[in-house]
Design an enzyme around this catalytic site. Structure first.
Site, short mmCIF file in Angstrom:
data_model
loop_
_atom_site.label_atom_id
_atom_site.label_comp_id
_atom_site.label_asym_id
_atom_site.label_seq_id
_atom_site.Cartn_x
_atom_site.Cartn_y
_atom_site.Cartn_z
N LEU A 84 0.84 -1.20 0.00
CA LEU A 84 0.00 0.00 0.00
C LEU A 84 0.88 1.25 0.00
CD1 LEU A 84 -2.56 -1.01 2.77
CD2 LEU A 84 -3.08 -0.71 0.35
N LYS A 117 -5.04 -0.82 10.30
CA LYS A 117 -3.89 -1.46 9.64
C LYS A 117 -3.19 -2.30 10.69
CE LYS A 117 -0.10 -0.64 6.44
NZ LYS A 117 0.90 -1.50 7.05
N CYS A 433 23.10 21.46 47.94
CA CYS A 433 23.01 21.32 46.48
C CYS A 433 21.71 21.98 46.02
CB CYS A 433 23.00 19.84 46.11
SG CYS A 433 22.81 19.57 44.33
S1 IVH Z 1 -4.85 -4.30 1.98
C1 IVH Z 1 -3.53 -4.42 -2.32
N1 IVH Z 1 -5.79 -4.04 4.43
O1 IVH Z 1 -0.33 -3.71 5.16
C2 IVH Z 1 -3.91 -4.21 -0.90
N2 IVH Z 1 -3.47 -4.45 4.15
O2 IVH Z 1 1.52 -2.25 3.07
C3 IVH Z 1 -3.05 -4.94 0.02
N3 IVH Z 1 -2.22 -4.63 6.25
O3 IVH Z 1 1.00 -6.25 3.20
C4 IVH Z 1 -3.27 -4.81 1.43
N4 IVH Z 1 -3.93 -4.34 7.60
O4 IVH Z 1 0.21 -6.88 5.51
C5 IVH Z 1 -4.70 -4.24 3.67
N5 IVH Z 1 -6.75 -3.83 6.54
C6 IVH Z 1 -5.68 -4.04 5.78
C7 IVH Z 1 -4.40 -4.25 6.34
C8 IVH Z 1 -3.31 -4.44 5.48
C9 IVH Z 1 -2.63 -4.57 7.53
C10 IVH Z 1 -0.83 -4.84 5.82
C11 IVH Z 1 -0.66 -5.99 4.87
C12 IVH Z 1 -0.01 -5.43 3.67
C13 IVH Z 1 0.53 -4.12 4.14
C14 IVH Z 1 0.49 -3.11 3.02
#
Ligand code: IVH
Length: 670
Positions: A84, A117, A433
């Protein structure tokens, strides 16, 4: 910058990113904080955008993750597992939303699926005719490692899907993570066995999943939340949120905080809500993700290089960043304790700019081996004091020397002593002190002691530096003219302060005792002393043996207390305060042991209580013969949790300690 310079810098960053990627994805042992990785990533992206000729196919910006580990079988992803784009500021989210609307030619607000996330690792799981078939890590996005046997051991992974409309081939994607409670417990058990502990839940999850022996994985508290799909043969609903609902009905676990929001305003409101709830969530998250909800629109938007155009991660301010040590100084506290403090190159961490971090004491300093000029990881989470976590040894400058404990107090020049077996080094200057004098007065006037409103730390420093005050009793001899002679002190502030000093004299015996700053006498002990003796005069005349009868007091504290009252300076100080008009209502003396359920129980208080302050709750517990501890352990009997309770609550849950809400607590103490 010339193209040649840009190219050289880009090469350097790529080497670093490749190394960090390998350490993170393959060795589960991050070398630098995520924020440092993100920062280099952005710099490289910008260089490559400015000088497109320097882009190479092998650049980390052109692919994701790291080459998979060959110890596991390889699984080729039919649909690449992408990454992302990150946004850190609100206007980056606004820009993202405008681009989405522009490309979709949509004027009204876009509907998004907003999701936490999760901070774990991305996993793909494939089902054939509703039966679990295979699982893989993300790997480099094209090929991952086969973790079928390991994922099978997760209790919440459905092996057979239920319900109707299940696609013939269904590849789900989501995050495998370790809930905080399980992490705390696992680490506590590892520490008890003398084994190595994991730095954070994400490393623990990654390390647990990538075990060659699936029985090890089975014993680890892992969970799996689904957030999307990969390769699918069959039909799915038309929006992301409806698709998630279907997945849930078929048996998958979803993150409960997922919501549907409207437009950029909805996204930002969601971000604030989740950021506020972050500390009370049972798992670690590092931001939120917004995804265009309509799947047809997602298709229209498509991808660029390694990330979709229909989604963005809005990250929280980093809690760990890299910075450099400018100097290491020693601060002197009210008891003379010397605390090493790191002066830092200012760094933005945990949402604020930090330029000092505590190093706690000489043992900590030696353990971390922090030296001037070192590159260090600095951490600030929530409201906690910024801390130096570790040194990046490979970046140490030549000739940097270990820090020595000063032999003389940096403030008054008196010798510094450190008793054998003691972590704390102290200045021996006592009231000679100025740092100790300032600390003593600040403590005396503090909110939970005598509570002199309007007498802040800065003002105390001014008063001591001007020679107007040498001890707490001197405060009550201050005249209006003396106050007016101070910098930035007007008529109004001066008369207010004099009034506050007057009011403060009506206090309570426990507060008065606590305010003396007797070594090891905190509020609970002060209350215990007051309860036992009832009158100050009786305590002043008591011997060590009598003092030890107080239930909160052991032999060491009894010695401190008795020595304190026998010291002529202290005795004079107390007499002066009483002559100045200090008084308190008679303290109800309770010589008999208190009764009630609280007796002999240890409590931990966490979160915000509504009917009483945490201090008042602590006083009530102590008054009934209970104990209050600041950290949860197996010895804790009850955790009293108010609103917004955080990690202590999580730990209590992990250890199976009874948790009381405010009402239940008050009931218990009745
Ligand atoms: S969507 C194409 N949704 O973040 C879309 N990713 O930098 C791919 N991650 O590798 C990911 N929570 O490990 C998505 N609700 C969420 C997420 C999530 C954590 C992580 C995932 C991914 C990384 C992206």
């Amino acid at each position: 910058m010339t193209q040649a310079e840009a190219s050289a810098r880009a090469t350097q960053i790529r080497l670093l990113l490749n190394r960090y990627n390998h350490r993170y994805h393959v060795l589960d042992d991050a070398e630098v904080p995520d924020a440092e990785y993100d920062r280099l990533w952005r710099e490289l992206k910008e260089l490559e955008a400015q000088f497109p000729n320097i882009v190479v196919a092998a650049s980390p910006t052109q692919r994701v993750g790291a080459t998979p580990n060959i110890t596991f079988g390889a699984v080729r992803h039919q649909v690449p597992m992408l990454s992302l784009e990150n946004a850190f500021a609100e206007d980056e989210v606004t820009v993202f939303d405008s681009r989405v609307r522009e490309r979709l030619e949509q004027t009204g607000p876009v509907t998004y699926s907003a999701e936490p996330k999760l901070d774990g690792l991305a996993v793909s799981a494939t089902y054939l005719d509703g039966k679990f078939f295979q699982a893989a890590t993300r790997g480099d996005g094209e090929t991952g490692e086969d973790i079928t046997q390991n994922l099978k051991t997760l209790a919440t992974l459905p092996l057979k899907l239920k319900g109707v409309g299940i696609p013939r081939i269904l590849e789900v994607r989501g995050e495998v993570f370790m809930p905080l409670a399980g992490f705390a417990l696992m680490n506590a058990e590892a520490a008890a066995r003398g084994d190595k502990t994991f730095v954070n839940p994400r490393n623990a999850a990654a390390g647990s999943l990538r075990q060659l022996d699936a029985r090890v994985t089975a014993a680890r508290p892992l969970d799996f939340f689904i957030y999307g799909v990969g390769y699918v043969e069959g039909t799915l609903p038309r929006t992301h949120s409806k698709m998630l609902k279907s997945l849930q009905q078929w048996g998958f676990n979803l993150c409960p905080q997922i919501a549907v929001v409207e437009g950029v305003d909805g996204c930002l409101a969601y971000y604030r809500k989740i950021a506020g709830a972050r500390d009370s969530l049972p798992y670690q998250i590092d931001g939120v993700v917004y995804k265009v909800n309509d799947l047809e629109s997602q298709k229209k938007l498509g991808f660029i290089s390694r990330a979709p155009r229909w989604a963005i991660a809005h990250k929280f301010a980093a809690e760990e960043v890299l910075t450099r040590i400018r100097a290491i100084e020693f601060q002197v506290g009210r008891t003379g304790a010397l605390t090493p403090v790191a002066r830092l190159e200012p760094a933005f961490v945990g949402g604020v700019t930090v330029s000092n971090a505590t190093l706690h004491n000489m043992d900590e300093l030696a353990r971390k081996d922090v030296r001037v000029g070192d590159t260090v990881v600095v951490r600030r989470a929530g409201d906690v004091i910024p801390e130096v976590v570790r040194v990046l040894a490979e970046r140490r400058l030549q000739g940097a020397l270990p820090i020595q404990l000063p032999t003389q107090c940096p403030i008054c020049g008196s010798p510094v002593t450190r008793e054998a077996e003691q972590v704390v080094a102290r200045c021996t200057g006592g009231r000679l002190c100025s740092a100790q004098v300032k600390g003593e007065i600040i403590h005396f006037a503090s909110r939970r002691a005598i509570d002199v409103r309007g007498l802040g730390d800065k003002l105390v420093e001014q008063l001591v530096d001007a020679g107007l005050v040498k001890n707490p009793a001197d405060l009550f001899d201050l005249t209006r003219d003396q106050l007016l002679s101070l910098d930035r002190m007007g008529e109004k502030s001066a008369s207010n302060l004099l009034k506050q000093l007057q009011t403060a004299k009506a206090t309570t015996l426990p507060r008065f005792l606590y305010a003396q700053g007797i070594r090891d006498v905190g509020e609970a002990t002060a209350l215990g002393l007051a309860r036992h003796f009832g009158e100050l005069a009786l305590l002043r005349g008591a011997g060590e043996e009598e003092i030890q009868r107080v239930s909160e007091v052991g032999p060491i504290v009894a010695a401190h207390v008795s020595r304190y009252f026998q010291n002529a300076d202290n005795a004079q100080q107390i007499d002066r305060l009483i002559v100045a008009g200090f008084a308190w209502p008679v303290f109800e003396k309770k010589n008999t042991a208190p009764t009630g359920e609280g007796l002999d129980k240890t409590f931990v208080l966490t979160g915000t209580l509504t009917q009483l302050t945490r201090e008042a709750a602590a006083e009530m517990i102590v008054a009934r013969g209970g104990k209050v501890s600041s950290s949860v352990s197996k010895k804790t009997h009850y955790v009293v949790a108010g609103s917004d309770a955080g990690s202590k609550l999580v730990k209590a849950q992990a250890l199976g300690i009874p948790i009381l809400d405010e009402a239940a607590f008050l009931e218990l103490l009745k």
